[in-house]
Design a protein around this motif. Structure first.
Motif, mmCIF file in Angstrom:
data_model
loop_
_atom_site.group_PDB
_atom_site.id
_atom_site.type_symbol
_atom_site.label_atom_id
_atom_site.label_comp_id
_atom_site.label_asym_id
_atom_site.label_seq_id
_atom_site.Cartn_x
_atom_site.Cartn_y
_atom_site.Cartn_z
ATOM 1 N N GLU A 172 -18.197 -61.484 16.133
ATOM 2 C CA GLU A 172 -18.711 -62.855 16.254
ATOM 3 C C GLU A 172 -17.606 -63.875 16.434
ATOM 4 O OE1 GLU A 172 -17.724 -62.388 11.924
ATOM 5 O OE2 GLU A 172 -18.569 -61.144 13.516
ATOM 6 N N ARG A 173 -16.348 -63.449 16.423
ATOM 7 C CA ARG A 173 -15.233 -64.389 16.520
ATOM 8 C C ARG A 173 -14.602 -64.303 17.909
ATOM 9 N NH1 ARG A 173 -12.202 -63.514 10.645
ATOM 10 N NH2 ARG A 173 -14.089 -63.786 9.353
ATOM 11 N N PRO A 174 -14.794 -65.311 18.743
ATOM 12 C CA PRO A 174 -14.265 -65.250 20.112
ATOM 13 C C PRO A 174 -12.773 -65.564 20.182
ATOM 14 C CG PRO A 174 -15.401 -67.314 19.771
ATOM 15 C CD PRO A 174 -15.596 -66.515 18.506
ATOM 16 N N ILE A 175 -12.212 -65.287 21.335
ATOM 17 C CA ILE A 175 -10.855 -65.688 21.690
ATOM 18 C C ILE A 175 -10.957 -67.031 22.405
ATOM 19 C CG2 ILE A 175 -8.844 -65.112 23.106
ATOM 20 C CD1 ILE A 175 -9.900 -62.152 22.949
ATOM 21 N N LEU A 176 -10.092 -67.991 22.068
ATOM 22 C CA LEU A 176 -10.078 -69.280 22.754
ATOM 23 C C LEU A 176 -8.786 -69.397 23.556
ATOM 24 C CD1 LEU A 176 -11.388 -72.053 23.263
ATOM 25 C CD2 LEU A 176 -10.136 -72.911 21.269
ATOM 26 N N HIS A 177 -8.930 -69.574 24.863
ATOM 27 C CA HIS A 177 -7.776 -69.668 25.772
ATOM 28 C C HIS A 177 -7.761 -71.056 26.400
ATOM 29 C CE1 HIS A 177 -6.046 -68.601 29.995
ATOM 30 N NE2 HIS A 177 -5.120 -69.135 29.233
ATOM 31 N N CYS A 178 -6.725 -71.824 26.097
ATOM 32 C CA CYS A 178 -6.552 -73.179 26.648
ATOM 33 C C CYS A 178 -5.273 -73.226 27.476
ATOM 34 C CB CYS A 178 -6.468 -74.214 25.524
ATOM 35 S SG CYS A 178 -7.875 -74.225 24.398
ATOM 36 N N GLN A 179 -5.257 -74.122 28.450
ATOM 37 C CA GLN A 179 -4.062 -74.330 29.274
ATOM 38 C C GLN A 179 -3.596 -75.777 29.111
ATOM 39 O OE1 GLN A 179 -4.220 -72.607 33.279
ATOM 40 N NE2 GLN A 179 -6.187 -71.678 32.726
ATOM 41 N N ILE A 180 -2.353 -75.924 28.681
ATOM 42 C CA ILE A 180 -1.782 -77.238 28.378
ATOM 43 C C ILE A 180 -0.678 -77.546 29.381
ATOM 44 C CG2 ILE A 180 -0.421 -78.523 26.671
ATOM 45 C CD1 ILE A 180 -2.014 -76.966 24.514
ATOM 46 N N MET A 181 -0.660 -78.777 29.871
ATOM 47 C CA MET A 181 0.350 -79.191 30.832
ATOM 48 C C MET A 181 1.475 -79.941 30.109
ATOM 49 S SD MET A 181 -0.947 -77.774 33.374
ATOM 50 C CE MET A 181 0.371 -78.250 34.502
ATOM 51 N N HIS A 182 2.608 -79.263 29.928
ATOM 52 C CA HIS A 182 3.751 -79.858 29.250
ATOM 53 C C HIS A 182 4.647 -80.558 30.273
ATOM 54 C CE1 HIS A 182 7.617 -80.019 27.074
ATOM 55 N NE2 HIS A 182 6.872 -80.046 25.985
ATOM 56 N N PRO A 183 5.204 -81.732 29.952
ATOM 57 C CA PRO A 183 5.974 -82.492 30.946
ATOM 58 C C PRO A 183 7.213 -81.763 31.460
ATOM 59 C CG PRO A 183 6.159 -83.469 28.762
ATOM 60 C CD PRO A 183 5.058 -82.465 28.697
ATOM 61 N N GLU A 184 7.842 -80.907 30.641
ATOM 62 C CA GLU A 184 9.018 -80.171 31.101
ATOM 63 C C GLU A 184 8.740 -78.693 31.354
ATOM 64 O OE1 GLU A 184 9.899 -82.110 28.122
ATOM 65 O OE2 GLU A 184 10.740 -83.768 29.266
ATOM 66 N N LEU A 185 7.957 -78.079 30.503
ATOM 67 C CA LEU A 185 7.708 -76.643 30.616
ATOM 68 C C LEU A 185 6.632 -76.306 31.640
ATOM 69 C CD1 LEU A 185 7.794 -75.662 26.834
ATOM 70 C CD2 LEU A 185 9.563 -75.251 28.549
ATOM 71 N N GLY A 186 5.842 -77.283 32.021
ATOM 72 C CA GLY A 186 4.746 -77.012 32.948
ATOM 73 C C GLY A 186 3.547 -76.426 32.228
ATOM 74 N N ARG A 187 2.871 -75.494 32.874
ATOM 75 C CA ARG A 187 1.649 -74.913 32.310
ATOM 76 C C ARG A 187 1.988 -73.954 31.167
ATOM 77 N NH1 ARG A 187 -3.295 -74.581 34.704
ATOM 78 N NH2 ARG A 187 -2.295 -75.216 36.650
ATOM 79 N N VAL A 188 1.376 -74.210 30.015
ATOM 80 C CA VAL A 188 1.538 -73.345 28.850
ATOM 81 C C VAL A 188 0.159 -72.832 28.443
ATOM 82 C CG1 VAL A 188 2.295 -73.183 26.452
ATOM 83 C CG2 VAL A 188 3.570 -74.621 28.067
ATOM 84 N N HIS A 189 0.028 -71.511 28.389
ATOM 85 C CA HIS A 189 -1.223 -70.895 27.959
ATOM 86 C C HIS A 189 -1.208 -70.755 26.434
ATOM 87 C CE1 HIS A 189 -2.415 -69.628 32.069
ATOM 88 N NE2 HIS A 189 -1.101 -69.517 32.256
ATOM 89 N N VAL A 190 -2.191 -71.317 25.769
ATOM 90 C CA VAL A 190 -2.318 -71.207 24.320
ATOM 91 C C VAL A 190 -3.574 -70.403 24.016
ATOM 92 C CG1 VAL A 190 -2.632 -72.454 22.155
ATOM 93 C CG2 VAL A 190 -1.120 -73.384 23.923
#
Length: 326
Positions: free
Chosen positions: A135-153
């Motif tokens: 019953e516990r899902p995985i949550l995948h978000c994509q964050i746009m960092h100003p220097e690192l670019g796309r970061v998958h959390v």
């Protein structure tokens, strides 16, 4: 960039907004959030509440972060099929940086075939195998960092070690079992669910690496497993296990390796410190990794006698923090 993961332990109003139990939790939890001072904050065990229109809202969370910088952060969370927050154990990602335009993704036995299982100690006996899911899902978000670019959390809360219920084998109460074999089967099922979630996470990771070989990925959360146990090993994908140097770029590195062993714990059970909360990063983020710490100075052991939530309103998990330099 500073990122933290924190299991806030059943954040809820319980009955009505403003009740005494919740009010007692506000100060220690809010103080800890302020001390964490993260740019990206991943939370576990955030429950939802129903409003007058019978809609589920994250009111307890909103009240907790009121008056802190997190109140103005971008927010993503797990949802039910109709788009509302889950009733219990929502995963939350709060970010100072904007999320990518793509919607957050969540996975719940979606990336692996249905597992089938027939309980052997159930009363009455089960004749056919039924799907075994979690019953516990995985949550995948994509964050746009100003220097690192796309970061998958990827925020996780794997199944606890509490045994899964077996029909007809807990006649007295939830915590009392009618046979040791039934408890053993329930414990076995919880292990399957926990490892199954870890496997699905690794499948997701491989899919990300297939399309983005240099992906910057952070997997964090309460894994209910310690370093060296199957779920952690499975997600990390170490070369010691695959024996394939070609997969080196897909190995995740535990940030806990940068913490002294004497303070490398985020939870207590029967007086024993253990590391259940983790931060695992991809090779592409390793050059920027600057260190990690666990804020466990005031951590308490709720597994001992008379250690009630009323006496210890703070979480029974300590926050895990990792920092990255430019």
């Amino acid at each position: 960039m500073k990122i933290a993961t924190f299991n806030v332990e059943n954040l809820d109003y319980d009955e009505t907004p403003g009740n005494e139990a919740f009010a007692n939790r506000l100060t220690p939890l809010r103080q800890m959030l302020i001390r964490i001072d993260a740019d990206i904050l991943c939370l576990q065990e955030v429950h939802s509440q129903k409003n007058d229109d019978n809609e589920k809202k994250l009111d307890a969370l909103i009240e907790l972060i009121e008056g802190t910088p997190y109140h103005d952060y971008h927010r993503q969370h797990t949802t039910t099929a109709d788009g509302q927050p889950m009733h219990e154990r929502n995963l939350i990602v709060l970010s100072k940086y904007p999320f990518a335009e793509s919607e957050p993704q969540q996975y719940n036995a979606d990336l692996i075939p249905d597992l089938m299982y027939r309980k052997v100690t159930a009363i009455p006996a089960e004749v056919n195998a039924d799907p075994l899911s979690w019953e516990r899902p995985i949550l995948h978000c994509q964050i746009m960092h100003p220097e690192l670019g796309r970061v998958h959390v990827i925020n996780l809360h794997l199944k606890s070690k509490l045994a899964t219920a077996i029909p007809g084998q807990q006649s007295q109460n939830w915590y009392t079992w009618d046979s040791a074999a039934a408890w053993g089967e329930g414990f076995f099922l919880s292990s399957i669910k926990r490892v199954g979630q870890a496997l699905e996470t690794r499948v997701l990771l491989d899919e990300l690496f297939n399309t983005e070989p240099e992906a910057k990925i952070i997997v964090c959360g309460d894994l209910n497993a310690e370093p060296g146990e199957v779920p952690v090993e499975l997600i990390c994908g170490k070369m010691e296990n695959t024996n394939n140097p070609a997969l080196h770029n897909r190995v995740l590195v535990p940030c806990s390796e940068g913490i002294a062993e004497s303070v490398r714990h985020s939870h207590f059970h029967h007086g024993q410190g253990n590391l259940l909360d983790h931060m695992l990063i991809s090779q592409a983020l390793l050059p920027y990794f600057d260190g990690a710490k666990i804020l466990n100075e005031t951590l308490h052991d709720e597994s001992l006698a008379y250690r009630t939530d009323e006496k210890y309103p703070a979480s029974d998990h300590a926050p895990f923090i990792a920092t990255f330099r430019k």
